[in-house]
Design a protein around this motif. Structure first.
Motif, PDB file in Angstrom:
ATOM      1  N   ALA A  46      -5.754  16.730  -3.204  1.00 54.76           N
ATOM      2  CA  ALA A  46      -6.009  15.313  -2.940  1.00 54.76           C
ATOM      3  C   ALA A  46      -6.433  14.599  -4.214  1.00 54.76           C
ATOM      4  N   VAL A  47      -6.068  13.327  -4.285  1.00 50.21           N
ATOM      5  CA  VAL A  47      -6.539  12.421  -5.340  1.00 50.21           C
ATOM      6  C   VAL A  47      -7.260  11.297  -4.615  1.00 50.21           C
ATOM      7  N   LYS A  48      -8.577  11.228  -4.773  1.00 52.21           N
ATOM      8  CA  LYS A  48      -9.390  10.292  -4.007  1.00 52.21           C
ATOM      9  C   LYS A  48      -9.629   8.965  -4.705  1.00 52.21           C
ATOM     10  N   ALA A  49      -9.113   8.800  -5.911  1.00 47.68           N
ATOM     11  CA  ALA A  49      -9.283   7.544  -6.645  1.00 47.68           C
ATOM     12  C   ALA A  49      -8.420   6.450  -6.029  1.00 47.68           C
ATOM     13  N   THR A  50      -8.914   5.223  -6.081  1.00 47.03           N
ATOM     14  CA  THR A  50      -8.170   4.075  -5.579  1.00 47.03           C
ATOM     15  C   THR A  50      -8.014   3.058  -6.695  1.00 47.03           C
ATOM     16  N   GLY A  51      -7.285   2.018  -6.414  1.00 52.59           N
ATOM     17  CA  GLY A  51      -7.127   0.926  -7.372  1.00 52.59           C
ATOM     18  C   GLY A  51      -6.376   1.344  -8.615  1.00 52.59           C
ATOM     19  N   ILE A  52      -6.749   0.733  -9.736  1.00 50.92           N
ATOM     20  CA  ILE A  52      -6.058   0.971 -11.006  1.00 50.92           C
ATOM     21  C   ILE A  52      -6.190   2.422 -11.451  1.00 50.92           C
ATOM     22  N   LEU A  53      -7.391   3.006 -11.314  1.00 56.93           N
ATOM     23  CA  LEU A  53      -7.583   4.398 -11.716  1.00 56.93           C
ATOM     24  C   LEU A  53      -6.714   5.322 -10.878  1.00 56.93           C
ATOM     25  N   GLY A  54      -6.670   5.117  -9.576  1.00 56.08           N
ATOM     26  CA  GLY A  54      -5.841   5.945  -8.708  1.00 56.08           C
ATOM     27  C   GLY A  54      -4.367   5.853  -9.078  1.00 56.08           C
ATOM     28  N   ARG A  55      -3.911   4.640  -9.360  1.00 53.70           N
ATOM     29  CA  ARG A  55      -2.508   4.460  -9.751  1.00 53.70           C
ATOM     30  C   ARG A  55      -2.234   5.156 -11.084  1.00 53.70           C
ATOM     31  N   ARG A  56      -3.145   5.032 -12.041  1.00 55.46           N
ATOM     32  CA  ARG A  56      -2.967   5.653 -13.351  1.00 55.46           C
ATOM     33  C   ARG A  56      -2.891   7.179 -13.223  1.00 55.46           C
ATOM     34  N   ILE A  57      -3.781   7.761 -12.425  1.00 53.43           N
ATOM     35  CA  ILE A  57      -3.777   9.214 -12.228  1.00 53.43           C
ATOM     36  C   ILE A  57      -2.459   9.659 -11.601  1.00 53.43           C
ATOM     37  N   ARG A  58      -1.999   8.936 -10.602  1.00 53.62           N
ATOM     38  CA  ARG A  58      -0.735   9.305  -9.936  1.00 53.62           C
ATOM     39  C   ARG A  58       0.466   9.122 -10.859  1.00 53.62           C
TER      40      ARG A  58
END
Length: 79
Positions: A19-31
């Motif tokens: 799972a990747v629990k980050a949201t927003g800009i950070l979540g998009r960057r990680i994905r």
């Protein structure tokens, strides 16, 4: 099998992102870096103060800060 936070993994330890629990800009960057559920990763090393961490992902190497790694949950095989 064992579920851990990416920050807790040791050098040369491998696992699969659950799972990747980050949201927003950070979540998009990680994905966008390819760190999505189902992706296999290996810890290649850490800086002298343990931040950042170098990961081997899909034949490439990425670095993440520990505060970014905290959002990623990994399933590892325990010996």
């Amino acid at each position: 099998m064992h579920i851990v936070n990416l920050r807790q993994m040791k050098k040369d330890q491998s696992g699969t992102i659950v799972a990747v629990k980050a949201t927003g800009i950070l979540g998009r960057r990680i994905r966008e870096m390819g760190l999505v559920p189902g992706t296999e990763i290996t810890i290649k090393g850490r800086a002298p103060l343990n931040d950042p961490v170098a990961l081997r992902v899909m034949d490439g190497t990425l670095t993440l800060r520990n505060n970014e790694a905290d959002f990623i949950t990994v399933q590892i095989d325990t010996p």
